[in-house]
Design a protein around this motif. Sequence first.
Motif, PDB file in Angstrom:
ATOM      1  N   ASP A 199      -3.718  -4.494   1.543  1.00  0.00           N
ATOM      2  CA  ASP A 199      -3.367  -4.667   2.839  1.00  0.00           C
ATOM      3  C   ASP A 199      -4.815  -5.254   3.105  1.00  0.00           C
ATOM      4  OD1 ASP A 199      -1.530  -2.639   3.153  1.00  0.00           O
ATOM      5  OD2 ASP A 199      -3.001  -1.077   3.604  1.00  0.00           O
ATOM      6  N   ASP A 230       0.792  -0.974   0.630  1.00  0.00           N
ATOM      7  CA  ASP A 230      -0.010   0.133   0.256  1.00  0.00           C
ATOM      8  C   ASP A 230       0.774   1.164   0.159  1.00  0.00           C
ATOM      9  OD1 ASP A 230      -2.258   1.533   0.123  1.00  0.00           O
ATOM     10  OD2 ASP A 230      -1.819   1.031   2.407  1.00  0.00           O
ATOM     11  N   HIS A 277      -5.326   6.117   6.183  1.00  0.00           N
ATOM     12  CA  HIS A 277      -6.109   4.994   6.918  1.00  0.00           C
ATOM     13  C   HIS A 277      -5.872   4.612   7.494  1.00  0.00           C
ATOM     14  CE1 HIS A 277      -4.642   0.812   5.352  1.00  0.00           C
ATOM     15  NE2 HIS A 277      -3.536   1.386   5.246  1.00  0.00           N
ATOM     16  N   HIS A 278      -5.157   4.493   8.502  1.00  0.00           N
ATOM     17  CA  HIS A 278      -4.753   4.659  10.080  1.00  0.00           C
ATOM     18  C   HIS A 278      -5.667   5.076  10.545  1.00  0.00           C
ATOM     19  CE1 HIS A 278      -0.910   2.981   8.106  1.00  0.00           C
ATOM     20  NE2 HIS A 278      -1.307   1.828   8.794  1.00  0.00           N
ATOM     21  N   ALA A 327      -7.333   0.967   2.682  1.00  0.00           N
ATOM     22  CA  ALA A 327      -5.636   1.236   2.486  1.00  0.00           C
ATOM     23  C   ALA A 327      -5.556   2.421   1.735  1.00  0.00           C
ATOM     24  CB  ALA A 327      -5.467   0.480   1.021  1.00  0.00           C
ATOM     25  N   THR A 328      -4.395   3.012   2.303  1.00  0.00           N
ATOM     26  CA  THR A 328      -4.401   4.865   1.361  1.00  0.00           C
ATOM     27  C   THR A 328      -4.856   4.574   0.107  1.00  0.00           C
ATOM     28  OG1 THR A 328      -2.411   4.622   2.963  1.00  0.00           O
ATOM     29  CG2 THR A 328      -2.687   6.291   0.739  1.00  0.00           C
ATOM     30  N   ASP A 350       0.207   7.294   3.873  1.00  0.00           N
ATOM     31  CA  ASP A 350       0.230   5.785   4.810  1.00  0.00           C
ATOM     32  C   ASP A 350       0.990   5.861   5.855  1.00  0.00           C
ATOM     33  OD1 ASP A 350      -0.438   2.804   4.983  1.00  0.00           O
ATOM     34  OD2 ASP A 350       1.213   2.318   4.549  1.00  0.00           O
TER      35      ASP A 350
HETATM   36 MN   LIG Z   1      -1.842   0.802   4.361  1.00  0.00          MN
END
Ligand SMILES: [Mn+2]
Length: 328
Positions: free
Chosen positions: A168, A34, A118-119, A137-138, A93
């Motif tokens: 991801d 990713d 996206h975390h 995922a980013t 990411d």
């Molecule tokens: Mn990711």
Amino acid sequence: MMNAEYAVQLRAAAEFIRKHDDFLVVSHVQPDGDAAGSTFGVAWMLHTLGKQFTLINEGSMPSKYLYMAGPHPILNFEKTPPERKFAAVIAVDCADFDRIGKVSGCFAHEFELLNVDHHATNDLFGAVNLVRADAAATVEVLYDLAEEMGLACSDAWNVCIYSGLLTDTGGFRYSNTSPKVMSIAADLLSRGVQGHELAEKLLETMTFPQVTLLKSSLNTLCFAHDKRVAWLSVSSDQLRASGAASEDMDGLVNYARNVEGVQVGMLFKEKTPGVVKVSLRSGGEANVAEIAQRFGGGGHIRAAGCTVEGTLQEAIDRVVREVGSALG
Ligand SMILES: [Mn+2]
């Protein structure tokens, strides 16, 4: 459905890209699929817009991801640090600023940073933040951004986005495989992405060093506590003999966790003599973050890690005992 806050972020991110020229694009240390897909995905977007940009990561980009690069080289900061500074940065990411690593050394004194991620733990370290925690995922966030900007994306960009989604989500298997992920993947397939080729390249193919390492580490598979706990280990000698890189150990812990009935699977990696890194995975109810914390580590309920001092066998004895007492 898109919430209002995210719609504002998308507009701000699009504005950031439109108003600057000459970007530095960076992802995190030890990039995964990713991170690679979103770095090169941003590169293709900037290329389409006719912008200047430089791609840099702290270490080397694994060669298996370079099919996404096209003509855009990615600099290894440790080998060839750029001789100039950058005022407009796009970080992809990265959950926090530290994940950028040493590359922050080439940010200008007054830099502006767009944080695309996206975390759930992202601490919004950018001047502009485009973060959607329910994205798998980013690259999924980049797909939204391209839509927002009305960009006509190239085949090469489609491949980057699909690659990040594929890796991801573990090949569209993990719980983050949402209806939206599948509809984006369907869109990309309909535009000509060869999904089976990417799956083969990214998920199926093993290098000879990887399979050598797998073979020797499976020999170490052990069980305890009524086969509810399983582990593998890799000594530094074993790693060296296989010729594998440390990132080649990434998926090994799953061989312990995926055994039927196993509640906690672990991988013990001897980093240097006397220092052992432990990866813990929960196959069910067990909270491995809590176990890792007892050794000064941390993580998520189902995936955690810690570092233990001692020989490989001492680390195994201590952690397996602790896991046994946690399971009761
Ligand atoms: Mn990711």
